[in-house]
Design a protein around this motif. Structure first.
Motif, short mmCIF file in Angstrom:
data_model
loop_
_atom_site.label_atom_id
_atom_site.label_comp_id
_atom_site.label_asym_id
_atom_site.label_seq_id
_atom_site.Cartn_x
_atom_site.Cartn_y
_atom_site.Cartn_z
N PRO A 1 62.35 123.12 28.06
CA PRO A 1 62.10 124.60 27.99
C PRO A 1 61.59 125.27 26.51
CG PRO A 1 64.20 124.75 28.60
CD PRO A 1 63.72 123.04 28.62
N ARG A 2 62.32 124.72 25.63
CA ARG A 2 61.90 125.44 24.04
C ARG A 2 60.85 124.56 23.49
NH1 ARG A 2 67.14 127.10 24.96
NH2 ARG A 2 68.08 125.17 23.85
N LEU A 3 60.22 123.49 24.04
CA LEU A 3 59.22 122.86 23.40
C LEU A 3 57.78 123.25 23.89
CD1 LEU A 3 60.34 119.20 23.00
CD2 LEU A 3 60.68 120.93 21.47
N HIS A 4 57.00 123.31 23.10
CA HIS A 4 55.63 124.24 23.35
C HIS A 4 54.44 123.29 22.83
CE1 HIS A 4 58.19 127.81 24.83
NE2 HIS A 4 58.76 127.53 23.68
N PRO A 5 53.67 122.74 23.67
CA PRO A 5 52.56 122.04 23.10
C PRO A 5 51.56 122.75 22.50
CG PRO A 5 52.44 122.22 25.64
CD PRO A 5 53.89 123.07 25.12
N LEU A 6 50.92 122.12 21.40
CA LEU A 6 49.74 122.63 20.70
C LEU A 6 48.73 121.44 20.28
CD1 LEU A 6 47.96 125.14 19.40
CD2 LEU A 6 49.60 124.82 17.30
N ALA A 7 47.72 121.12 21.09
CA ALA A 7 46.85 120.34 20.47
C ALA A 7 46.33 120.75 19.34
CB ALA A 7 45.89 119.96 21.70
N ASP B 1 67.10 121.98 20.62
CA ASP B 1 68.66 122.17 20.88
C ASP B 1 69.44 122.93 20.42
OD1 ASP B 1 67.96 120.09 22.87
OD2 ASP B 1 69.00 118.50 21.62
N ALA B 2 69.12 123.24 19.06
CA ALA B 2 69.83 124.43 18.29
C ALA B 2 69.26 125.82 18.35
CB ALA B 2 69.73 123.98 16.78
N GLY B 3 68.44 125.78 19.49
CA GLY B 3 67.81 127.16 20.08
C GLY B 3 66.61 127.66 19.76
N ALA B 4 65.88 126.84 18.70
CA ALA B 4 64.67 127.28 18.30
C ALA B 4 63.60 127.23 19.41
CB ALA B 4 64.42 126.54 17.10
N GLU B 5 62.55 128.03 19.34
CA GLU B 5 61.19 127.89 20.09
C GLU B 5 60.26 126.97 19.22
OE1 GLU B 5 61.23 128.78 23.43
OE2 GLU B 5 62.97 129.85 23.22
N VAL B 6 59.91 125.96 19.89
CA VAL B 6 59.44 124.80 18.86
C VAL B 6 58.09 124.51 19.46
CG1 VAL B 6 59.94 122.66 17.63
CG2 VAL B 6 61.92 123.70 18.34
N THR B 7 57.17 124.49 18.75
CA THR B 7 55.76 124.28 18.81
C THR B 7 55.64 122.93 18.44
OG1 THR B 7 54.88 126.61 18.37
CG2 THR B 7 53.24 124.86 18.21
N ILE B 8 55.06 121.88 19.26
CA ILE B 8 54.86 120.57 18.77
C ILE B 8 53.37 120.39 18.86
CG2 ILE B 8 57.26 119.69 19.26
CD1 ILE B 8 56.12 118.80 22.23
N THR B 9 52.92 119.82 17.68
CA THR B 9 51.48 119.46 17.63
C THR B 9 51.06 118.18 17.67
OG1 THR B 9 51.10 119.56 15.18
CG2 THR B 9 51.55 121.70 16.32
N GLY B 10 49.83 117.81 17.93
CA GLY B 10 49.24 116.43 17.55
C GLY B 10 48.01 116.56 18.30
N ARG B 11 47.37 115.02 18.45
CA ARG B 11 45.93 115.25 18.79
C ARG B 11 45.83 114.92 20.35
NH1 ARG B 11 44.18 110.81 14.58
NH2 ARG B 11 46.36 110.38 15.31
#
Ligand code: NDP
Length: 253
Positions: free
Chosen positions: A50-56, A27-37
């Protein structure tokens, strides 16, 4: 949009505290990679933002962490903000503790922070701006009975933060730990269910017991933690380094 164009990475970013921090950064403008299993959960969440990007990525897998973070940096740039949040809490009395339980806790809560930070820091220059934040716990500062491995792992995280802040002192990269009391997230749901089962009380009563362990006797909300993370990422916090910030309703000794 303070963080517009910046790449942030949040481990365990698909649930609880991690999701609150990831959303606030996005929400503060960052492109955020979110990780988890759980790749499916991450993809579902990212589909709505749109600015959250998944990464297993499993934080206990050294090669997987290095490979995942390298790919994320290739796609979105250096990991200027890294939030090592992934963790597990599996309470067990010391006598029942097995080497496997000990190793699993350390591998996730302590090795996971080391692997994540090291891979993220390889994507930024030594003099570059950056924020490395670890989610420790009040158990990083005091002993928690029935959770010796967890307590040791979270103390270790604070040790890592203090050491790194010394090693990188003087640049624009800061290292801090956030130490929450009990926060209303899936970890607490699972712990309340476990307490209820073992002590023959309702889950509601078990949650009340956990809430009363916080100094102000109420459960914290994830946005109380994300607000502190956002502040640590701000320019205003540029001189805050090597700290273990308690959010537990009062001073924890
Ligand atoms: P959650 O259970 O919601 O979050 C834990 C996250 O860690 C999940 O997203 C999980 O994702 C991820 N995770 C666990 N193991 C691994 C692994 N091996 N590899 C990658 N990701 C992993 O609980 P919280 O949000 O509460 O917990 C977040 C952090 O906050 C933890 O470090 C916890 O110790 C700390 N904390 C929590 C407190 C609380 O009361 N809630 C209090 C103090 C500290 P997935 O399952 O997809 O892998």
């Amino acid at each position: 949009m303070e963080h517009h164009g910046r790449h942030a990475l949040v481990t365990g970013g698909g649930t609880g505290i991690g999701l609150a921090i990831a959303t606030a950064l996005a929400d503060a403008g960052a492109e955020v990679t979110i990780t988890g299993r759980d790749a499916e959960r991450l993809e579902k969440i990212a589909a709505d933002h749109p600015r959250l990007h998944p990464l297993a990525m499993d934080v206990t897998d050294a090669e997987g962490v290095r490979d995942g973070i390298t790919r994320a940096a290739a796609a979105r740039g250096p990991v200027a903000i890294c939030v090592a949040n992934a963790g597990i809490a599996e309470p067990l009395s010391f006598r029942k503790q097995t080497p496997e339980h000990w190793r699993r806790t350390m591998a996730t809560n302590l090795d996971g922070v080391f692997l994540t930070f090291q891979a993220a820091m390889e994507t930024v220059g030594r003099e570059d701006w950056g924020r490395m934040i670890a989610i420790s716990s009040i158990a990083g500062l005091r002993g928690l009975k029935g959770a010796i491995a967890y307590t040791a792992s979270k103390h270790g995280v604070i040790g890592m933060i203090r050491g790194l802040s010394e090693e990188y002192m003087g640049g624009a990269l800061t290292f801090n730990a956030i130490c929450p009391g009990y926060v209303d997230t899936p970890i607490v749901d699972r712990n309340a269910a476990m307490i209820a089962e073992h002590q023959g009380v309702s889950e509601e009563e078990a949650r009340g017991y956990l809430a009363r362990a916080n100094r102000h006797k109420r459960m914290l909300e994830p946005d109380e933690i994300s607000a502190t993370a956002l502040w640590l990422c701000s320019d205003a916090a540029r001189s805050v380094n090597g700290q273990a910030i308690q959010i537990a309703g009062g001073h924890v000794t």
